[in-house]
Design a protein around this motif. Structure first.
Motif, PDB file in Angstrom:
ATOM      1  N   LEU A  67       0.918  -1.061   0.623  1.00 48.92           N
ATOM      2  CA  LEU A  67      -0.115  -0.446   0.091  1.00 48.92           C
ATOM      3  C   LEU A  67       0.835   1.504  -0.153  1.00 48.92           C
ATOM      4  O   LEU A  67       0.596   2.043  -0.508  1.00 48.92           O
ATOM      5  CB  LEU A  67      -0.887   0.230   1.266  1.00 48.92           C
ATOM      6  N   TYR A  77       0.742   4.977  -2.660  1.00 49.44           N
ATOM      7  CA  TYR A  77      -0.208   6.217  -2.065  1.00 49.44           C
ATOM      8  C   TYR A  77       0.955   7.447  -2.254  1.00 49.44           C
ATOM      9  O   TYR A  77       0.589   9.002  -2.060  1.00 49.44           O
ATOM     10  CB  TYR A  77      -0.494   6.074  -1.015  1.00 49.44           C
ATOM     11  N   GLU A  95      -3.203   9.944   3.117  1.00 52.41           N
ATOM     12  CA  GLU A  95      -3.298   8.811   2.404  1.00 52.41           C
ATOM     13  C   GLU A  95      -2.847   7.737   3.041  1.00 52.41           C
ATOM     14  O   GLU A  95      -3.767   7.024   2.544  1.00 52.41           O
ATOM     15  CB  GLU A  95      -3.465   9.596   0.910  1.00 52.41           C
ATOM     16  N   SER A  96      -1.560   7.336   3.595  1.00 55.97           N
ATOM     17  CA  SER A  96      -1.247   6.178   3.568  1.00 55.97           C
ATOM     18  C   SER A  96      -2.218   5.917   4.919  1.00 55.97           C
ATOM     19  O   SER A  96      -2.359   4.755   5.045  1.00 55.97           O
ATOM     20  CB  SER A  96       0.125   6.558   4.012  1.00 55.97           C
ATOM     21  N   ALA A 127      -5.623   4.733   4.282  1.00 57.15           N
ATOM     22  CA  ALA A 127      -5.288   2.903   3.518  1.00 57.15           C
ATOM     23  C   ALA A 127      -5.526   1.835   5.128  1.00 57.15           C
ATOM     24  O   ALA A 127      -5.370   0.817   4.493  1.00 57.15           O
ATOM     25  CB  ALA A 127      -3.376   3.183   2.345  1.00 57.15           C
ATOM     26  N   GLU A 174      -7.817   1.658   6.605  1.00 52.41           N
ATOM     27  CA  GLU A 174      -8.979   0.243   5.589  1.00 52.41           C
ATOM     28  C   GLU A 174      -8.569  -1.431   5.915  1.00 52.41           C
ATOM     29  O   GLU A 174      -9.257  -2.750   5.255  1.00 52.41           O
ATOM     30  CB  GLU A 174      -9.314   0.699   3.773  1.00 52.41           C
ATOM     31  N   VAL A 208      -8.553  -2.073  -1.351  1.00 54.01           N
ATOM     32  CA  VAL A 208      -8.236  -0.866  -0.085  1.00 54.01           C
ATOM     33  C   VAL A 208      -8.646   1.153  -1.329  1.00 54.01           C
ATOM     34  O   VAL A 208      -9.688   1.431  -0.526  1.00 54.01           O
ATOM     35  CB  VAL A 208      -7.098  -0.975   0.375  1.00 54.01           C
ATOM     36  N   LYS A 209      -8.059   0.562  -2.243  1.00 51.03           N
ATOM     37  CA  LYS A 209      -7.964   1.791  -3.473  1.00 51.03           C
ATOM     38  C   LYS A 209      -9.540   2.517  -3.513  1.00 51.03           C
ATOM     39  O   LYS A 209      -9.725   3.654  -3.343  1.00 51.03           O
ATOM     40  CB  LYS A 209      -7.067   1.637  -4.145  1.00 51.03           C
ATOM     41  N   CYS A 240     -10.993   3.328  -0.184  1.00 49.39           N
ATOM     42  CA  CYS A 240     -10.719   5.410  -0.300  1.00 49.39           C
ATOM     43  C   CYS A 240     -11.192   6.015  -1.251  1.00 49.39           C
ATOM     44  O   CYS A 240     -11.295   7.493  -0.413  1.00 49.39           O
ATOM     45  CB  CYS A 240      -8.904   4.854  -0.207  1.00 49.39           C
TER      46      CYS A 240
END
Length: 566
Positions: free
Chosen positions: A129, A133, A148-149, A152, A155, A170-171, A174
């Protein structure tokens, strides 16, 4: 404190200075034994490591104090070893599970009672992940995408326990997209567009009736004035039989009115009735009633999409800004024509490998590539590329090694290599469409099904189905994905955000009034993919002037140029 789940996730940054420590010990202690020198070296190494340690992003999933978290993270550099790519450290209370990512360490802190295999699986998912990002795997890149991390991570881990999700899921989570919200907006926008069309037609009819009425009033007044003036024929230069309402005196002639006004007697102001009225005629744009209705909708919180007229020239695609000194772009365009009864009429893939260089100092290089060995792909190099070097070693370099590659090229950069692939084998087609229209009574039931191969994960898939002229949107009864009806062009757009192993096949079923089966063809398809048919990969860049090779990145995309079912 003991946890039954994951406690802390942290991304750390290190600057290691091994050589400096070893030289300083050998210089100041030349007569000590090897064991003593090694102990002093490790002591000074951990000291320097402690000073160079920085925590970039940290996320905890249990109730912990800040002092406790800082203490755990501060103890980690004193316990970590070197020369290991994937390992863990256990202390009296906690377990550190970490993985190096270039100059970074991805660290997971758990209790000792947790499952080590599950911790390693969690760490493996998080390590995938982070590059998704982060712009770059360094301190600056991680810092810019810290939130953003973290989103992620949330999630992937819930309440300290790993969720059974993949990177793609996950993407998608988000992005926070809602199918119901999109469907509601599409229906609302369709109603707004239909209302705007009705208002435009009504406003146009009202304007036309006003113009015709005004023309009639102007023509009658002008004829009466002409009859009373006695100079009808001489002033207006119209040949008539003596009657004021002869064939030459037409109603509503603007030129006649202007001529009559200009030849009025001196000292006598021209009649206001003969002046052209203001505000008449067709107007370009929206009427006042339409504007008032749309403003009222906006005041209620509705989002109104204004009509945008297309520009005269074609719009240029947005160019992604370059960040690496050398960027190689692999792009393939797909031209496919499928038959509605099955089979391939045309299948043509055209690919290019382009090079973009930011600095002129990095221009003296050669590019080492690797292809998957697809027998149907035919490569062709640029005339300035050393063809013999490419055929023997798969290296792309200029014929003159002293000549650098051009820099700062706009668009797609310098084209190094082209290839083409043609076939009639239906097995290589990434996406097939089957359309089954059937008439039953006063309705036509249309079932459309797609099937995708496992070779590609298709993104932003849009299937455009032409429909006969309809008075209202079709009745969609079942769909895998989302749909939108373009009433102006009478096209139903079926969109699927992503086609992967979870949805290699899907369908849509809708009902329209009775129509011929040929009215639903040709069907157009658009999509993109992150891998290509040639599977060309850039291995490295070879500097011709010596030194370290410049940092490079590769961008790969497969897109459709003309993909139809006829």
């Amino acid at each position: 404190m003991i946890w039954n789940r994951i406690g802390v996730i942290s991304i750390c940054f290190y600057q290691l200075v091994h050589g400096h420590c070893a030289l300083s010990i050998a210089h100041y202690f030349p007569y000590i034994s090897i064991e003593q020198r090694r102990a002093l070296w490790f002591e000074q190494f951990f000291l320097s490591l402690n000073f160079a340690y920085t925590t970039l992003v940290s996320r905890h999933f249990v109730d912990m104090s800040r002092i406790r978290i800082e203490g755990l993270l501060a103890a980690f550099p004193k316990l970590v070893g070197t020369g290991k790519q994937h390992t863990y450290i256990e202390t009296e209370n906690v377990r550190y599970v970490y993985q190096p990512i270039e100059s970074l360490f991805l660290l997971v802190v758990t209790n000792k009672q947790s499952n080590i295999l599950e911790d390693l699986e969690t760490l493996r998912l998080l390590s995938k992940l982070v590059p998704e990002y982060a712009y770059s795997l360094d301190e600056e890149g991680i810092g810019k995408t810290a939130f953003e991390s973290i989103f992620a991570f949330d999630e992937a881990i819930s309440m300290g326990h790993k969720e059974n999700v993949t990177v793609t899921q996950v993407k998608q989570y988000c992005e926070m997209e809602s199918h119901e919200e999109k469907l509601h907006k599409l229906v609302l926008q369709s109603k707004i567009n239909e209302t705007k069309d009705v208002m435009k037609r009504k406003a146009s009819e009202i304007d036309k009736s006003k113009i015709e009425k005004n023309r009639g009033e102007k023509g009658g007044f002008m004829s009466l004035q002409s009859m009373g003036s006695g100079s009808f024929g001489s002033d207006l230069n119209i040949s008539s039989s003596g009657s004021g309402f002869g064939s030459g005196a037409g109603f509503g002639l603007t030129t006649d009115v202007e001529t009559f006004s200009s030849k009025s007697k001196a000292g006598r102001p021209p009649s206001s009735a003969t002046a052209p009225p203001k505000g008449l005629g067709m107007k370009l744009g929206k009427s006042q009633r339409a504007n008032q209705f749309l403003e009222s909708l906006k005041a209620e919180g509705e989002v109104i999409l204004e009509d945008v007229r297309p520009s005269a020239g074609p719009a240029k695609a947005a160019v992604v800004p370059l960040t690496d000194p050398v960027t190689l772009i692999v792009e393939e365009k797909l031209n496919v024509t499928l038959k509605r009864d099955g089979g391939v009429s045309n299948f043509d893939v055209q690919g290019t490998l382009s090079l973009q260089i930011l600095n002129q100092d990095d221009g003296l290089i050669q590019v080492q590539i690797e292809a998957a060995g697809n027998q149907g792909v035919v490569f062709k190099t640029h005339p300035n590329i050393n063809k013999e070097l490419f055929n023997n070693e798969n290296v792309l370099g200029l014929k003159d090694p002293q000549r650098p590659f051009p820099t700062g090229q706009p668009g797609d950069g310098v084209s190094l290599l082209k290839w083409r692939m043609q076939t009639v084998d239906e097995a290589v087609v990434p996406l097939t469409i089957n359309c089954w229209p059937s008439v039953s009574g006063n309705e036509t039931y249309v079932s459309i099904e797609y099937e995708a191969t496992s070779t590609f994960d298709l993104q932003n898939v849009v299937v455009s189905v032409p429909l006969p002229a309809l008075r209202e949107a079709p009745n969609v009864r079942q769909i895998d994905g989302e749909w939108r009806y373009d009433s102006r062009n009478s096209i139903l757009e079926w969109s699927i955000l992503l086609i992967d192993n979870s949805n290699r096949s899907g369908s849509i079923e809708f009902v329209v009034p009775p129509a011929d089966s040929s009215a639903f063809f040709p069907i157009s398809v658009r999509f993109t993919a992150a891998n290509t048919f040639s599977d060309l990969k850039v291995l490295n860049t070879i500097p011709l002037k010596g030194g370290a090779p410049p940092k490079f990145s590769q961008r790969t995309q497969l897109s459709t140029e003309n993909y139809q079912v006829v």
